[in-house]
Design a protein around this motif. Structure first.
Motif, PDB file in Angstrom:
ATOM      1  N   VAL A  92       1.232  -1.556   0.450  1.00 48.95           N
ATOM      2  CA  VAL A  92       0.236  -0.120   0.170  1.00 48.95           C
ATOM      3  C   VAL A  92       0.512   1.022  -0.391  1.00 48.95           C
ATOM      4  O   VAL A  92       0.761   2.242  -0.449  1.00 48.95           O
ATOM      5  N   GLN A  93       2.017   1.084   1.016  1.00 41.70           N
ATOM      6  CA  GLN A  93       2.726   1.941   0.763  1.00 41.70           C
ATOM      7  C   GLN A  93       3.656   2.656  -0.122  1.00 41.70           C
ATOM      8  O   GLN A  93       3.514   3.385  -0.719  1.00 41.70           O
ATOM      9  N   ASP A  94       4.012   1.687  -1.728  1.00 40.90           N
ATOM     10  CA  ASP A  94       4.124   1.526  -2.325  1.00 40.90           C
ATOM     11  C   ASP A  94       3.390   1.705  -3.305  1.00 40.90           C
ATOM     12  O   ASP A  94       3.231   3.073  -4.116  1.00 40.90           O
ATOM     13  N   ILE A  95       2.088   2.064  -3.735  1.00 38.10           N
ATOM     14  CA  ILE A  95       1.056   2.426  -4.366  1.00 38.10           C
ATOM     15  C   ILE A  95       0.756   3.682  -4.116  1.00 38.10           C
ATOM     16  O   ILE A  95       1.331   4.791  -5.600  1.00 38.10           O
ATOM     17  N   TYR A  96       0.928   4.105  -2.802  1.00 33.77           N
ATOM     18  CA  TYR A  96       0.361   5.516  -2.763  1.00 33.77           C
ATOM     19  C   TYR A  96       2.291   6.314  -2.787  1.00 33.77           C
ATOM     20  O   TYR A  96       2.036   7.918  -3.079  1.00 33.77           O
TER      21      TYR A  96
END
Length: 176
Positions: free
Chosen positions: A74-78
């Protein structure tokens, strides 16, 4: 009854929060002003974006790839959203749809990475097994050769007894 009423009140509050959150998401995702604030690096806009989309992203990632490394994914997506917002064009696609596209593309990247890791591990295992099998075979051949050499040094009577035992005869049958 009091406990039921308390739970019911909490449930109603959550439903209202979800409703308002959904309304905020719809407004933001359809607002060109909001997109401009994101492009300008407005911290509050990014916080609003995160608060309004985190549950959606976590749910989608969990459904598609499970709990493993969910926070990192999720952090990579953001990170991709933040890096890509400058190239986002409001006229082409709604912001939420664009975020969904970024999310799906990243999930596909994670699948590919995991598949590649699995294939690499399998190739490494196959190579190790082949080396071990080869080493075992060579050792066995050397051991058999050593035993055969030792058998050749036995006297004929000893060799006959050994062969009889190897052929399944009991010690009593050999002694007769």
């Amino acid at each position: 009854y009091v406990e039921y009423k308390k739970e019911n009140r909490q449930s109603n509050m959550k439903m209202r929060e979800n409703y308002y959150s959904t309304q905020i998401i719809i407004y933001m995702m359809n607002s060109e002003d909001f997109v401009q604030k994101l492009k300008q690096g407005n911290t509050q806009a990014y916080q609003d974006l995160y608060r309004s989309t985190k549950n959606l992203l976590y749910k989608r990632v969990k459904e598609r790839i499970g709990d493993k490394d969910i926070d990192d994914v999720v952090q990579d997506i953001y990170t991709k959203i933040i890096e890509g917002i400058q190239t986002y064009e409001f006229r082409d696609i709604n912001l939420l749809a664009w975020i969904s596209r970024v999310t799906n593309n990243h999930i596909i990247d994670v699948y590919r990475k995991r598949l590649k890791e699995i294939q690499t591990v399998d190739e490494d295992n196959i190579l190790e097994e082949a080396i071990e099998t080869t080493d075992d075979t060579v050792e066995k051949q050397q051991y058999v050769a050593y035993i055969l050499e030792k058998i050749k040094t036995l006297r004929p009577a000893e060799r006959l007894m050994l062969e009889a035992r190897l052929n399944g005869l009991s010690y009593k049958e050999i002694s007769e």
